[in-house]
Design an enzyme around this catalytic site. Structure first.
Site, PDB file in Angstrom:
ATOM      1  N   ARG A 295      -2.214  10.832   4.002  1.00  0.00           N
ATOM      2  CA  ARG A 295      -3.047  10.709   5.101  1.00  0.00           C
ATOM      3  C   ARG A 295      -4.222  10.036   5.041  1.00  0.00           C
TER       4      ARG A 295
ATOM      5  N   GLU B 288       4.043   9.962   7.789  1.00  0.00           N
ATOM      6  CA  GLU B 288       2.837  10.605   7.787  1.00  0.00           C
ATOM      7  C   GLU B 288       2.446  11.694   8.670  1.00  0.00           C
TER       8      GLU B 288
ATOM      9  N   THR C 162       3.594  11.627  13.185  1.00  0.00           N
ATOM     10  CA  THR C 162       3.425  10.518  14.132  1.00  0.00           C
ATOM     11  C   THR C 162       1.425  10.141  14.532  1.00  0.00           C
TER      12      THR C 162
ATOM     13  N   GLU D 289      14.343  14.619   6.607  1.00  0.00           N
ATOM     14  CA  GLU D 289      15.863  14.503   6.374  1.00  0.00           C
ATOM     15  C   GLU D 289      15.781  14.186   7.900  1.00  0.00           C
TER      16      GLU D 289
ATOM     17  N   ARG E 278       1.109  -1.268   0.096  1.00  0.00           N
ATOM     18  CA  ARG E 278       0.235  -0.072  -0.227  1.00  0.00           C
ATOM     19  C   ARG E 278       0.714   1.194  -0.365  1.00  0.00           C
TER      20      ARG E 278
HETATM   21  P1  TGC Z   1       2.153  25.003  10.133  1.00  0.00           P
HETATM   22  O1  TGC Z   1       2.568  26.356  10.315  1.00  0.00           O
HETATM   23  O2  TGC Z   1       1.352  24.561  10.676  1.00  0.00           O
HETATM   24  O3  TGC Z   1       1.834  25.227   7.983  1.00  0.00           O
HETATM   25  C1  TGC Z   1       2.875  25.658   7.123  1.00  0.00           C
HETATM   26  C2  TGC Z   1       1.620  26.013   6.458  1.00  0.00           C
HETATM   27  O4  TGC Z   1       1.471  25.031   5.782  1.00  0.00           O
HETATM   28  C3  TGC Z   1      -0.205  25.108   6.009  1.00  0.00           C
HETATM   29  N1  TGC Z   1      -0.441  23.148   6.531  1.00  0.00           N
HETATM   30  C4  TGC Z   1      -1.256  23.087   5.366  1.00  0.00           C
HETATM   31  N2  TGC Z   1      -1.775  22.827   4.136  1.00  0.00           N
HETATM   32  C5  TGC Z   1      -1.960  21.941   3.664  1.00  0.00           C
HETATM   33  N3  TGC Z   1      -2.044  20.480   4.134  1.00  0.00           N
HETATM   34  C6  TGC Z   1      -2.203  20.422   5.488  1.00  0.00           C
HETATM   35  N4  TGC Z   1      -2.167  19.302   6.573  1.00  0.00           N
HETATM   36  C7  TGC Z   1      -1.844  21.781   6.352  1.00  0.00           C
HETATM   37  N5  TGC Z   1      -0.746  21.838   7.786  1.00  0.00           N
HETATM   38  C8  TGC Z   1      -0.530  23.069   7.098  1.00  0.00           C
HETATM   39  C9  TGC Z   1      -0.144  26.286   6.471  1.00  0.00           C
HETATM   40  O5  TGC Z   1      -1.146  26.838   6.151  1.00  0.00           O
HETATM   41  C10 TGC Z   1       0.207  26.889   6.380  1.00  0.00           C
HETATM   42  O6  TGC Z   1       0.673  27.430   5.313  1.00  0.00           O
HETATM   43  P2  TGC Z   1       0.551  29.004   5.280  1.00  0.00           P
HETATM   44  O7  TGC Z   1       0.157  29.725   3.743  1.00  0.00           O
HETATM   45  O8  TGC Z   1       0.215  29.722   6.178  1.00  0.00           O
HETATM   46  O9  TGC Z   1       2.541  28.915   5.251  1.00  0.00           O
HETATM   47  O10 TGC Z   1       3.585  24.631  10.500  1.00  0.00           O
HETATM   48  P3  TGC Z   1       4.141  23.654  10.793  1.00  0.00           P
HETATM   49  O11 TGC Z   1       5.631  23.924  10.640  1.00  0.00           O
HETATM   50  O12 TGC Z   1       3.792  24.821  12.161  1.00  0.00           O
HETATM   51  O13 TGC Z   1       4.053  22.536  10.783  1.00  0.00           O
HETATM   52  C11 TGC Z   1       2.596  21.718  11.533  1.00  0.00           C
HETATM   53  C12 TGC Z   1       3.017  20.512  11.609  1.00  0.00           C
HETATM   54  C13 TGC Z   1       3.515  19.921  12.447  1.00  0.00           C
HETATM   55  C14 TGC Z   1       1.507  19.585  11.254  1.00  0.00           C
HETATM   56  C15 TGC Z   1       3.432  19.961   9.917  1.00  0.00           C
HETATM   57  O14 TGC Z   1       4.819  20.135  10.110  1.00  0.00           O
HETATM   58  C16 TGC Z   1       3.711  18.502   9.815  1.00  0.00           C
HETATM   59  O15 TGC Z   1       2.241  17.778   8.982  1.00  0.00           O
HETATM   60  N6  TGC Z   1       3.766  17.590  10.433  1.00  0.00           N
HETATM   61  C17 TGC Z   1       4.743  15.864  10.385  1.00  0.00           C
HETATM   62  C18 TGC Z   1       5.503  16.024   8.902  1.00  0.00           C
HETATM   63  C19 TGC Z   1       5.019  14.330   8.122  1.00  0.00           C
HETATM   64  O16 TGC Z   1       4.208  14.276   8.118  1.00  0.00           O
HETATM   65  N7  TGC Z   1       5.421  14.088   7.423  1.00  0.00           N
HETATM   66  C20 TGC Z   1       5.447  13.048   6.923  1.00  0.00           C
HETATM   67  C21 TGC Z   1       6.819  12.932   5.699  1.00  0.00           C
HETATM   68  S1  TGC Z   1       6.318  12.022   4.113  1.00  0.00           S
HETATM   69  C22 TGC Z   1       5.881   9.958   4.592  1.00  0.00           C
HETATM   70  O17 TGC Z   1       6.007  10.256   5.925  1.00  0.00           O
HETATM   71  C23 TGC Z   1       5.521   9.718   3.329  1.00  0.00           C
HETATM   72  S2  TGC Z   1       5.381   7.571   3.801  1.00  0.00           S
HETATM   73  C24 TGC Z   1       4.694   7.287   3.015  1.00  0.00           C
HETATM   74  C25 TGC Z   1       4.620   5.407   2.689  1.00  0.00           C
HETATM   75  O18 TGC Z   1       4.901   5.057   2.440  1.00  0.00           O
HETATM   76  O19 TGC Z   1       2.977   5.398   2.434  1.00  0.00           O
HETATM   77  P1  FAD Z   2      11.213  13.062  14.945  1.00  0.00           P
HETATM   78  O1  FAD Z   2      10.419  13.610  14.291  1.00  0.00           O
HETATM   79  O2  FAD Z   2      12.231  13.031  15.549  1.00  0.00           O
HETATM   80  O3  FAD Z   2       9.916  12.374  16.729  1.00  0.00           O
HETATM   81  C1  FAD Z   2      10.465  11.264  17.523  1.00  0.00           C
HETATM   82  C2  FAD Z   2       9.320  11.142  19.334  1.00  0.00           C
HETATM   83  O4  FAD Z   2       8.779  12.415  19.096  1.00  0.00           O
HETATM   84  C3  FAD Z   2       7.527  10.952  17.826  1.00  0.00           C
HETATM   85  O5  FAD Z   2       7.264   9.789  19.013  1.00  0.00           O
HETATM   86  C4  FAD Z   2       6.810  12.030  17.769  1.00  0.00           C
HETATM   87  O6  FAD Z   2       5.847  12.396  18.284  1.00  0.00           O
HETATM   88  C5  FAD Z   2       7.704  12.941  19.422  1.00  0.00           C
HETATM   89  N1  FAD Z   2       7.189  14.857  19.076  1.00  0.00           N
HETATM   90  C6  FAD Z   2       8.242  15.351  18.069  1.00  0.00           C
HETATM   91  N2  FAD Z   2       7.431  16.765  17.862  1.00  0.00           N
HETATM   92  C7  FAD Z   2       6.725  15.896  19.103  1.00  0.00           C
HETATM   93  C8  FAD Z   2       6.395  17.229  19.495  1.00  0.00           C
HETATM   94  N3  FAD Z   2       6.244  18.842  18.903  1.00  0.00           N
HETATM   95  N4  FAD Z   2       5.399  17.530  20.538  1.00  0.00           N
HETATM   96  C9  FAD Z   2       4.955  16.412  20.942  1.00  0.00           C
HETATM   97  N5  FAD Z   2       5.871  15.541  21.015  1.00  0.00           N
HETATM   98  C10 FAD Z   2       6.721  15.675  19.988  1.00  0.00           C
HETATM   99  N6  FAD Z   2       9.369  10.278   4.740  1.00  0.00           N
HETATM  100  C11 FAD Z   2       9.078  10.755   3.325  1.00  0.00           C
HETATM  101  O7  FAD Z   2       9.545  12.324   3.556  1.00  0.00           O
HETATM  102  N7  FAD Z   2       9.391  10.367   2.682  1.00  0.00           N
HETATM  103  C12 FAD Z   2       8.998   8.670   2.705  1.00  0.00           C
HETATM  104  O8  FAD Z   2       8.304   7.979   1.617  1.00  0.00           O
HETATM  105  C13 FAD Z   2       8.700   7.452   3.655  1.00  0.00           C
HETATM  106  N8  FAD Z   2       8.358   6.813   3.979  1.00  0.00           N
HETATM  107  C14 FAD Z   2       8.718   6.098   5.204  1.00  0.00           C
HETATM  108  C15 FAD Z   2       8.705   5.109   6.016  1.00  0.00           C
HETATM  109  C16 FAD Z   2       9.293   4.455   7.260  1.00  0.00           C
HETATM  110  C17 FAD Z   2       9.671   2.569   6.503  1.00  0.00           C
HETATM  111  C18 FAD Z   2       9.614   5.419   7.583  1.00  0.00           C
HETATM  112  C19 FAD Z   2       9.506   4.937   9.287  1.00  0.00           C
HETATM  113  C20 FAD Z   2       9.509   6.367   7.889  1.00  0.00           C
HETATM  114  C21 FAD Z   2       9.405   7.786   6.700  1.00  0.00           C
HETATM  115  N9  FAD Z   2       8.679   8.658   6.497  1.00  0.00           N
HETATM  116  C22 FAD Z   2       9.088   9.104   5.022  1.00  0.00           C
HETATM  117  C23 FAD Z   2       9.794   9.559   7.113  1.00  0.00           C
HETATM  118  C24 FAD Z   2       8.253   9.697   8.719  1.00  0.00           C
HETATM  119  O9  FAD Z   2       7.404  10.551   8.020  1.00  0.00           O
HETATM  120  C25 FAD Z   2       9.212  10.195   9.874  1.00  0.00           C
HETATM  121  O10 FAD Z   2       9.877   9.018   9.857  1.00  0.00           O
HETATM  122  C26 FAD Z   2       8.119  10.489  10.892  1.00  0.00           C
HETATM  123  O11 FAD Z   2       7.953  12.422  10.080  1.00  0.00           O
HETATM  124  C27 FAD Z   2       9.065  10.921  12.432  1.00  0.00           C
HETATM  125  O12 FAD Z   2      10.030  11.915  11.901  1.00  0.00           O
HETATM  126  P2  FAD Z   2      11.039  11.524  12.606  1.00  0.00           P
HETATM  127  O13 FAD Z   2      11.238   9.499  12.830  1.00  0.00           O
HETATM  128  O14 FAD Z   2      12.287  12.377  12.624  1.00  0.00           O
HETATM  129  O15 FAD Z   2      11.039  11.051  14.335  1.00  0.00           O
END
Ligand code: TGC
Ligand code: FAD
Length: 392
Positions: free
Chosen positions: A251, A371, A373, A140, A97
């Site tokens: 998500r 996507e 945590t 990163e 998936r």
């Molecule tokens: P913040 O200041 O809240 O927002 C910055 C700008 O972004 C806008 N925004 C959004 N826009 C669209 N969709 C959303 N869900 C949005 N959330 C926020 C917001 O309105 C703002 O826009 P503007 O125009 O005012 O600049 O940003 P922040 O730096 O405080 O961060 C907010 C936070 C913590 C929620 C965000 O950084 C976050 O979601 N962190 C989690 C990171 C994450 O999910 N990484 C995933 C990496 S990819 C991955 O894991 C792929 S796995 C795939 C797989 O194998 O299936």
């Molecule tokens: P961290 O951000 O270091 O977090 C560590 C712990 O601290 C977590 O429990 C978290 O919830 C907690 N924490 C962090 N901030 C706060 C806060 N403000 N308050 C309270 N608790 C907090 N990323 C991509 O870009 N592309 C991909 O395709 C992708 N694929 C992935 C595939 C796998 C198998 C895995 C494991 C990860 C993948 N990721 C990808 C990365 C993934 O999105 C990150 O691992 C995730 O966003 C968490 O980042 P981190 O691992 O650095 O943990």
């Protein structure tokens, strides 16, 4: 693995809420998973190999770009069909998936939404057919939950950009033909760049030694003075909102995918409990096992209704990011809890690869982390209902 006897639970007749098209799409994916994924997935997970030969079949069931218009090779389906596809594929394995959701929501979606017409025409049909596989580089080494701190950056040099930095934990990276990479310009503004395999200075080493998502290839993206043609920048949107909007789509798919895992674990546990005799009767006839099974089907039903309603809102363009966060968080935690309980129902057999449960349970450790945590999604809900930001 023992034969795939899966029967999907539908305790509240949610099928009645689905259209004929939804059912057709879902049933085709369900049969494909039974025939192609279930017989091979345990071996791939045990050996930590990605079954690349499944890519063609994924494309055929419409898993690459389900809601991307047909003009670009997508399936032109609605959001509920997309969700159902993710549910069925994740029922087979979260790693498979992952490949589908990265390709659809994190690669095709930004190219479709924010790309130029030339980029759409160049990449989308090949991604839809599986000829190209894509990956998405946001995380990163030092910036996971907080991607706004990213340090990967680019500058202009003649008719090119020069890209430097590193991404980590990237699904599909080791074999991706194209990477959607998020990087900062000299002013610190985030943009998406399309980085093609083979560009000089671009490497994608694989990440080994994972106990989770073992049938999915994960890797790094390393950029050392990579020359990126200017036409490879996504022109339609910049800022952190651009990658975060892609995450909304992925998500959403995971909220459905997790239901697939939970259904598989429940169905396996139910069948096993009815067949397994201890103390001269099926263990399903004991109150303790019934408590587990009854709670599982209750939680699955709640998650199904949440996902379906979110799908309706998404189809109407009304689903908020915070609503998506709630569904991703709830449904993945629900699946993880069910996997753990279902594993216990199977006793010792539950730890073997003869059944899917332990593999699902380990996979969910990634799904609950990537996507966004479990904690991050709670904070998103918290911020939405209070108006106060508790991240920083
Ligand atoms: P913040 O200041 O809240 O927002 C910055 C700008 O972004 C806008 N925004 C959004 N826009 C669209 N969709 C959303 N869900 C949005 N959330 C926020 C917001 O309105 C703002 O826009 P503007 O125009 O005012 O600049 O940003 P922040 O730096 O405080 O961060 C907010 C936070 C913590 C929620 C965000 O950084 C976050 O979601 N962190 C989690 C990171 C994450 O999910 N990484 C995933 C990496 S990819 C991955 O894991 C792929 S796995 C795939 C797989 O194998 O299936
Ligand atoms: P961290 O951000 O270091 O977090 C560590 C712990 O601290 C977590 O429990 C978290 O919830 C907690 N924490 C962090 N901030 C706060 C806060 N403000 N308050 C309270 N608790 C907090 N990323 C991509 O870009 N592309 C991909 O395709 C992708 N694929 C992935 C595939 C796998 C198998 C895995 C494991 C990860 C993948 N990721 C990808 C990365 C993934 O999105 C990150 O691992 C995730 O966003 C968490 O980042 P981190 O691992 O650095 O943990």
């Amino acid at each position: 693995m023992s034969q795939d006897l899966f029967i999907a639970p539908d305790y509240y007749q949610i099928d009645a809420l689905l259209t004929e098209e939804h059912l057709l799409v879902r049933d085709a994916a369900r049969s494909w998973v039974k025939k192609e994924v279930s017989p091979v997935i345990n071996e791939h997970a045990q050996n930590a190999t990605f079954p690349k030969y499944l890519v063609k079949g994924l494309a055929e069931i419409g898993a690459f770009g389900p809601y991307i218009p047909e003009t670009y090779g997508g399936a032109g389906l609605d959001q509920i069909s997309y969700g159902l596809l993710m549910q069925e594929i994740e029922r087979g394995d979260s790693g498979i998936r992952s490949t589908a959701s990265v390709q659809s929501s994190l690669v095709m979606f930004p190219i479709w939404k924010y790309g130029s017409e030339a980029q759409r025409e160049k990449y989308l049909p090949k991604l839809a057919s599986g000829e190209f596989i894509g990956c998405f580089g946001l995380t990163e080494p030092d910036h996971g939950s907080n991607p706004s701190g990213m340090t990967t950056h680019f500058r202009e040099e003649g008719d090119h950009y020069i890209l430097n930095g590193a991404k980590m934990w990237i699904s599909n990276a080791p074999f991706a033909d194209v990477a959607v990479v998020w990087a900062k310009d000299p002013s610190g503004r985030i943009h998406g760049l399309l980085v093609d395999r083979g560009m000089e200075g671009f490497e994608t080493p694989e990440t080994h030694n994972k106990w989770s998502l073992r049938a999915s290839a994960t890797g790094e993206l390393l950029f050392k003075d990579v020359k990126i043609p200017k036409e490879n920048l996504l022109p339609g949107r910049s800022g952190l909102g651009a990658p975060l909007s892609c995450l909304d789509s992925a998500r959403y798919g995971i909220a459905w995918g997790a239901i697939g895992v939970a259904m598989d674990c429940y169905d396996t546990a139910l069948r096993y409990a009815k067949e397994r005799i201890q103390f001269d009767k099926p263990i399903a006839g004991t109150q303790l096992q019934q408590k587990k099974l009854a709670e599982m089907i209750t939680e699955i039903t709640k998650a199904q209704l949440l996902a379906w309603r979110l799908g309706v809102l998404k189809n109407e363009g009304k689903a908020s990011s915070a609503q998506i966060s709630m569904a991703k968080r709830n449904n993945v935690a629900m699946a993880a809890a069910i996997a753990r309980e279902a594993r216990q129902v199977l006793g010792g057999m539950g730890i073997t690869g003869d059944y899917s449960i332990m593999r699902h349970m380990m996979n969910l450790e990634s799904v609950i982390t990537y996507e966004g945590t479990h904690d991050i999604h709670l904070l998103i809900t918290g911020m939405d209902i209070t108006g106060l930001n508790a991240f920083k």
